[in-house]
Design a protein around this motif. Sequence first.
Motif, PDB file in Angstrom:
ATOM      1  N   HIS A  65     -14.322  -2.418   0.691  1.00  0.00           N
ATOM      2  CA  HIS A  65     -13.703  -1.862   1.902  1.00  0.00           C
ATOM      3  C   HIS A  65     -12.198  -2.133   1.892  1.00  0.00           C
ATOM      4  O   HIS A  65     -11.391  -1.251   2.214  1.00  0.00           O
ATOM      5  CB  HIS A  65     -14.353  -2.475   3.140  1.00  0.00           C
ATOM      6  CG  HIS A  65     -13.806  -1.968   4.423  1.00  0.00           C
ATOM      7  ND1 HIS A  65     -14.030  -0.688   4.879  1.00  0.00           N
ATOM      8  CD2 HIS A  65     -13.010  -2.559   5.352  1.00  0.00           C
ATOM      9  CE1 HIS A  65     -13.389  -0.526   6.033  1.00  0.00           C
ATOM     10  NE2 HIS A  65     -12.772  -1.647   6.332  1.00  0.00           N
ATOM     11  N   GLU A  66     -11.831  -3.360   1.498  1.00  0.00           N
ATOM     12  CA  GLU A  66     -10.407  -3.717   1.430  1.00  0.00           C
ATOM     13  C   GLU A  66      -9.687  -2.875   0.384  1.00  0.00           C
ATOM     14  O   GLU A  66      -8.577  -2.384   0.623  1.00  0.00           O
ATOM     15  CB  GLU A  66     -10.289  -5.201   1.087  1.00  0.00           C
ATOM     16  CG  GLU A  66      -8.876  -5.727   1.125  1.00  0.00           C
ATOM     17  CD  GLU A  66      -8.820  -7.212   0.803  1.00  0.00           C
ATOM     18  OE1 GLU A  66      -7.769  -7.658   0.330  1.00  0.00           O
ATOM     19  OE2 GLU A  66      -9.825  -7.910   1.028  1.00  0.00           O
ATOM     20  N   SER A  69      -9.188   0.609   1.667  1.00  0.00           N
ATOM     21  CA  SER A  69      -8.106   0.642   2.657  1.00  0.00           C
ATOM     22  C   SER A  69      -6.744   0.598   1.972  1.00  0.00           C
ATOM     23  O   SER A  69      -5.823   1.331   2.352  1.00  0.00           O
ATOM     24  CB  SER A  69      -8.226  -0.545   3.609  1.00  0.00           C
ATOM     25  OG  SER A  69      -9.433  -0.489   4.314  1.00  0.00           O
ATOM     26  N   GLU A  70      -6.621  -0.251   0.945  1.00  0.00           N
ATOM     27  CA  GLU A  70      -5.364  -0.328   0.201  1.00  0.00           C
ATOM     28  C   GLU A  70      -5.053   1.003  -0.473  1.00  0.00           C
ATOM     29  O   GLU A  70      -3.908   1.465  -0.462  1.00  0.00           O
ATOM     30  CB  GLU A  70      -5.441  -1.428  -0.866  1.00  0.00           C
ATOM     31  CG  GLU A  70      -5.386  -2.829  -0.306  1.00  0.00           C
ATOM     32  CD  GLU A  70      -5.611  -3.878  -1.387  1.00  0.00           C
ATOM     33  OE1 GLU A  70      -5.759  -3.518  -2.574  1.00  0.00           O
ATOM     34  OE2 GLU A  70      -5.649  -5.071  -1.033  1.00  0.00           O
ATOM     35  N   GLU A  72      -6.073   3.991   0.399  1.00  0.00           N
ATOM     36  CA  GLU A  72      -5.712   4.993   1.424  1.00  0.00           C
ATOM     37  C   GLU A  72      -4.283   4.770   1.908  1.00  0.00           C
ATOM     38  O   GLU A  72      -3.520   5.721   2.082  1.00  0.00           O
ATOM     39  CB  GLU A  72      -6.691   4.918   2.591  1.00  0.00           C
ATOM     40  CG  GLU A  72      -6.415   5.921   3.683  1.00  0.00           C
ATOM     41  CD  GLU A  72      -6.457   7.364   3.206  1.00  0.00           C
ATOM     42  OE1 GLU A  72      -5.650   8.173   3.725  1.00  0.00           O
ATOM     43  OE2 GLU A  72      -7.258   7.690   2.316  1.00  0.00           O
TER      44      GLU A  72
END
Length: 107
Positions: A65-66, A69-70, A72
């Motif tokens: 997930h992290e 997010s990075e 994106e």
Amino acid sequence: MNARGTIDRPLTHDPKKQAPMKPSTSEPAGSAIPDFTTPGATDSRQNRTRQMQLIPEAMARAHMHERLSEAEAERQAMRLVVARRMQRRAERASLRARRALAMAVMH
């Protein structure tokens, strides 16, 4: 090979399937506290084991997930850089067109 398990490497990790401990001859009888099972202790132990097994999966999910997010955020930053570059290019083209128009009107 029909080797029996040892303390370090038991045949099974399931406490129900392990051989019961034999009383030690070096200790006097009745010196240790008697064995007792708390109702629900096995369930909580099994639940704890299940939770422990799921920890790496939860950590991997959080890590992914992290990372997503990075990625994106990086894509969004790249789009912003490209948009600013195109805006500067359009402004320069607009200035050239205005100068050309001014030159045409002057002559």
